[in-house]
Design a protein around this motif. Structure first.
Motif, PDB file in Angstrom:
ATOM      1  N   GLU A   1      42.898 110.895  25.468  1.00 19.17           N
ATOM      2  CA  GLU A   1      44.074 109.782  25.335  1.00 19.17           C
ATOM      3  C   GLU A   1      44.593 109.744  23.836  1.00 19.17           C
ATOM      4  O   GLU A   1      45.599 109.620  23.486  1.00 19.17           O
ATOM      5  N   ALA A   2      43.830 109.957  22.698  1.00 15.35           N
ATOM      6  CA  ALA A   2      44.348 110.079  21.425  1.00 15.35           C
ATOM      7  C   ALA A   2      45.174 111.096  21.035  1.00 15.35           C
ATOM      8  O   ALA A   2      46.051 111.004  20.478  1.00 15.35           O
TER       9      ALA A   2
ATOM     10  N   ARG B   1      38.417 109.539  25.800  1.00 12.68           N
ATOM     11  CA  ARG B   1      38.949 108.814  24.528  1.00 12.68           C
ATOM     12  C   ARG B   1      39.849 110.010  23.695  1.00 12.68           C
ATOM     13  O   ARG B   1      41.023 109.580  23.113  1.00 12.68           O
ATOM     14  N   GLN B   2      39.335 111.190  23.708  1.00 18.21           N
ATOM     15  CA  GLN B   2      39.897 112.243  22.781  1.00 18.21           C
ATOM     16  C   GLN B   2      41.329 112.845  23.370  1.00 18.21           C
ATOM     17  O   GLN B   2      42.435 112.866  22.678  1.00 18.21           O
TER      18      GLN B   2
ATOM     19  N   GLU C   1      48.669 110.177  22.748  1.00 17.43           N
ATOM     20  CA  GLU C   1      49.254 109.051  22.072  1.00 17.43           C
ATOM     21  C   GLU C   1      49.884 109.759  20.851  1.00 17.43           C
ATOM     22  O   GLU C   1      50.937 109.615  20.358  1.00 17.43           O
TER      23      GLU C   1
ATOM     24  N   LYS D   1      33.417 109.759  28.818  1.00 14.27           N
ATOM     25  CA  LYS D   1      34.028 108.732  28.150  1.00 14.27           C
ATOM     26  C   LYS D   1      34.736 109.353  26.847  1.00 14.27           C
ATOM     27  O   LYS D   1      35.711 109.038  26.479  1.00 14.27           O
ATOM     28  N   SER D   2      33.823 110.043  25.950  1.00 12.86           N
ATOM     29  CA  SER D   2      34.385 110.681  24.809  1.00 12.86           C
ATOM     30  C   SER D   2      35.318 111.622  25.113  1.00 12.86           C
ATOM     31  O   SER D   2      36.239 111.519  24.236  1.00 12.86           O
TER      32      SER D   2
ATOM     33  N   ASP E   1      28.591 109.059  28.844  1.00 15.19           N
ATOM     34  CA  ASP E   1      29.023 109.145  27.599  1.00 15.19           C
ATOM     35  C   ASP E   1      30.030 110.339  27.230  1.00 15.19           C
ATOM     36  O   ASP E   1      30.919 110.068  26.627  1.00 15.19           O
TER      37      ASP E   1
END
Length: 138
Positions: free
Chosen positions: A114-115, A111-112, A118, A107-108, A104
């Motif tokens: 990738e954000a 995600r951070q 972007e 994955k977190s 987890d």
């Protein structure tokens, strides 16, 4: 093709074919220990035994127990207190290389990342150039 390796358990040379990590003598010894552990765990009162209890009663090493669980020879579905250490934190897990908590967290973090990536791309695309007017002091 086989290659010559040292047995990690006893140090003897053996032909490593990719099937066993130890020599034939040590493999027989491991198999005897596995049979003893399995006989112990088959008894109804021992099915929920912890790794520490199994080591205490049978004399097998924790490393060997972890190896058998990782390879699927001892299944945590049948013996709920068995597992092997997470490669990251060392907490017992029953599948994969990482425990649920480390998975987890990973994955977190992804995600951070990738954000943020972007956001950087959006800023780069929207930045058409900033023009500053030359202001002269009067």
């Amino acid at each position: 093709m086989a290659e010559l390796k040292n047995c990690p358990t006893c140090g003897d040379f053996f032909n490593y074919t990719g099937i066993r990590e130890v020599c034939a003598k040590c493999a027989r010894g491991e198999e005897e220990m596995y049979e003893e552990v399995y006989r112990f765990l088959r008894r109804r009162e021992n099915r929920a035994a912890t790794i520490e209890r199994i080591v205490e009663v049978t004399g097998v090493t924790e490393t060997l127990l972890h190896k058998w669980v990782r390879k699927g020879r001892l299944q945590p579905a049948l013996f709920p207190n068995l597992g092997y250490p997470c490669d990251n934190c060392g907490k017992l897990t029953t599948q994969g290389k990482l425990c649920i908590s480390c998975t987890d967290d990973l994955k977190s973090g992804l995600r951070q990342f990738e954000a943020a990536q972007e956001f950087r791309e959006a800023v780069t695309k929207s930045d058409t150039g900033t023009y500053l007017a030359d202001r002269k002091k009067k």
